[in-house]
Structure formats: structure tokens, C-alpha cells
Scaffold this motif. Structure first.
Motif, short mmCIF file in Angstrom:
data_model
loop_
_atom_site.label_atom_id
_atom_site.label_comp_id
_atom_site.label_asym_id
_atom_site.label_seq_id
_atom_site.Cartn_x
_atom_site.Cartn_y
_atom_site.Cartn_z
N PHE A 1 -11.35 -15.76 -2.11
CA PHE A 1 -12.17 -16.21 -0.97
C PHE A 1 -12.32 -14.85 0.08
N VAL A 2 -11.48 -14.03 -0.48
CA VAL A 2 -11.50 -12.72 0.43
C VAL A 2 -12.77 -11.86 0.25
N MET A 3 -13.65 -11.52 1.30
CA MET A 3 -14.51 -10.46 1.25
C MET A 3 -14.49 -9.19 1.82
N VAL A 4 -14.48 -8.24 1.23
CA VAL A 4 -14.41 -6.73 1.87
C VAL A 4 -15.86 -6.19 1.86
N ILE A 5 -16.34 -5.64 2.73
CA ILE A 5 -17.35 -4.57 2.98
C ILE A 5 -17.13 -3.46 3.56
N LEU A 6 -17.58 -2.25 2.95
CA LEU A 6 -17.31 -1.08 3.25
C LEU A 6 -18.68 -0.19 3.47
N LYS A 7 -18.58 0.45 4.64
CA LYS A 7 -19.80 1.22 5.03
C LYS A 7 -19.35 2.63 5.10
N GLY A 8 -20.04 3.44 4.64
CA GLY A 8 -19.81 4.96 5.15
C GLY A 8 -20.87 5.38 5.76
N SER A 9 -20.53 7.04 6.29
CA SER A 9 -21.96 7.57 7.02
C SER A 9 -22.20 7.05 8.30
N VAL A 10 -21.42 6.25 8.93
CA VAL A 10 -21.77 5.62 10.38
C VAL A 10 -21.49 6.41 11.17
N PRO A 11 -22.33 6.80 12.07
CA PRO A 11 -22.01 7.68 13.39
C PRO A 11 -20.89 7.13 14.24
N ILE A 12 -19.67 7.74 14.38
CA ILE A 12 -18.49 7.08 15.14
C ILE A 12 -18.14 8.42 15.92
N SER A 13 -17.87 7.92 17.19
CA SER A 13 -17.16 9.10 18.00
C SER A 13 -15.96 8.35 18.54
#
Length: 112
Positions: free
Chosen positions: A38-50
Motif C-alpha cells: 500500500f506504500v507509494m514512493v515518488i521521487l523527482k529530481g532536478s527541482v529548483p530548490i534553495s
């Protein structure tokens, strides 16, 4: 169904992200007490973060769950997911923020 959504400013092209998915799934399942299926994991890279005024490696994550969240669970999730990101993506645990939301906390009784 717990859902963990991780955003990072690291470019994930060429990075083996499979360990992140498997370790995060197991951690969320174990800590919250829900089956892995039942666990969902989403991973998104290259997101502008300061973070702290700079763009060095950092991550922001949100976890949403229907129950299973309390103060101790929050602490364990922050610690464990921070460790997973540090060991797999070299993101310092001090540059990781986790927002935790339990959908059952705001339930109200309907008068219908």
C-alpha cells in the motif's frame, strides 16, 4: 495508503534510484505499520530548490497517510528518510525537510 513524495535539486540521470525506492518503501511500511503493497514512493529530481540561501544538494518531502502518524512516528520518519537520502544521494540530513500529514486527524462527523 501512505504516499511519500520526495523532491530534490539533484539531477538523477544516471543515478541508481532503485535502492531509494526499496529502502523508503520498507521504512514507511515498517514505521507507519502499513503493508508495503500500500506504500507509494515518488521521487523527482532536478527541482529548483534553495535552502539556507543556497542551492547545494537538498530535498523536500511530503508524506500523507490515513492514520498511523504520531510524534514518535514523525521523528522516526524524518530520521530514517533523511538517512536514506544521505546515503544514496549525499544529501546532508540537515538539508532535508519532511512534511507529515495524517488525513484522519481532520475528520469531522457529518450531519447528513
Amino acid at each position: 495508503m501512505p504516499c511519500l513524495y520526495i523532491s530534490t535539486n539533484i539531477n538523477l540521470d544516471g543515478v541508481n534510484i532503485d535502492p531509494i525506492f526499496s529502502e523508503a518503501t520498507t521504512a514507511v511500511s515498517t514505521i507507519i505499520g502499513k503493508p508495503e503493497k500500500f506504500v507509494m514512493v515518488i521521487l523527482k529530481g532536478s527541482v529548483p530548490i534553495s535552502f539556507e540561501g543556497n542551492k547545494e544538494p537538498a530535498a523536500y518531502a511530503e508524506i500523507v497517510s490515513m492514520g498511523g502518524i504520531n510524534s514518535e512516528v514523525k521523528r522516526k520518519l524524518i530520521n530514517t528518510i533523511g538517512t536514506i537520502l544521505q546515503s544514496n544521494l549525499s544529501i546532508p540530513r540537515t538539508r532535508f525537510f519532511l512534511k507529515v500529514f495524517d488525513t484522519t486527524v481532520f475528520r469531522t462527523k457529518s450531519k447528513m
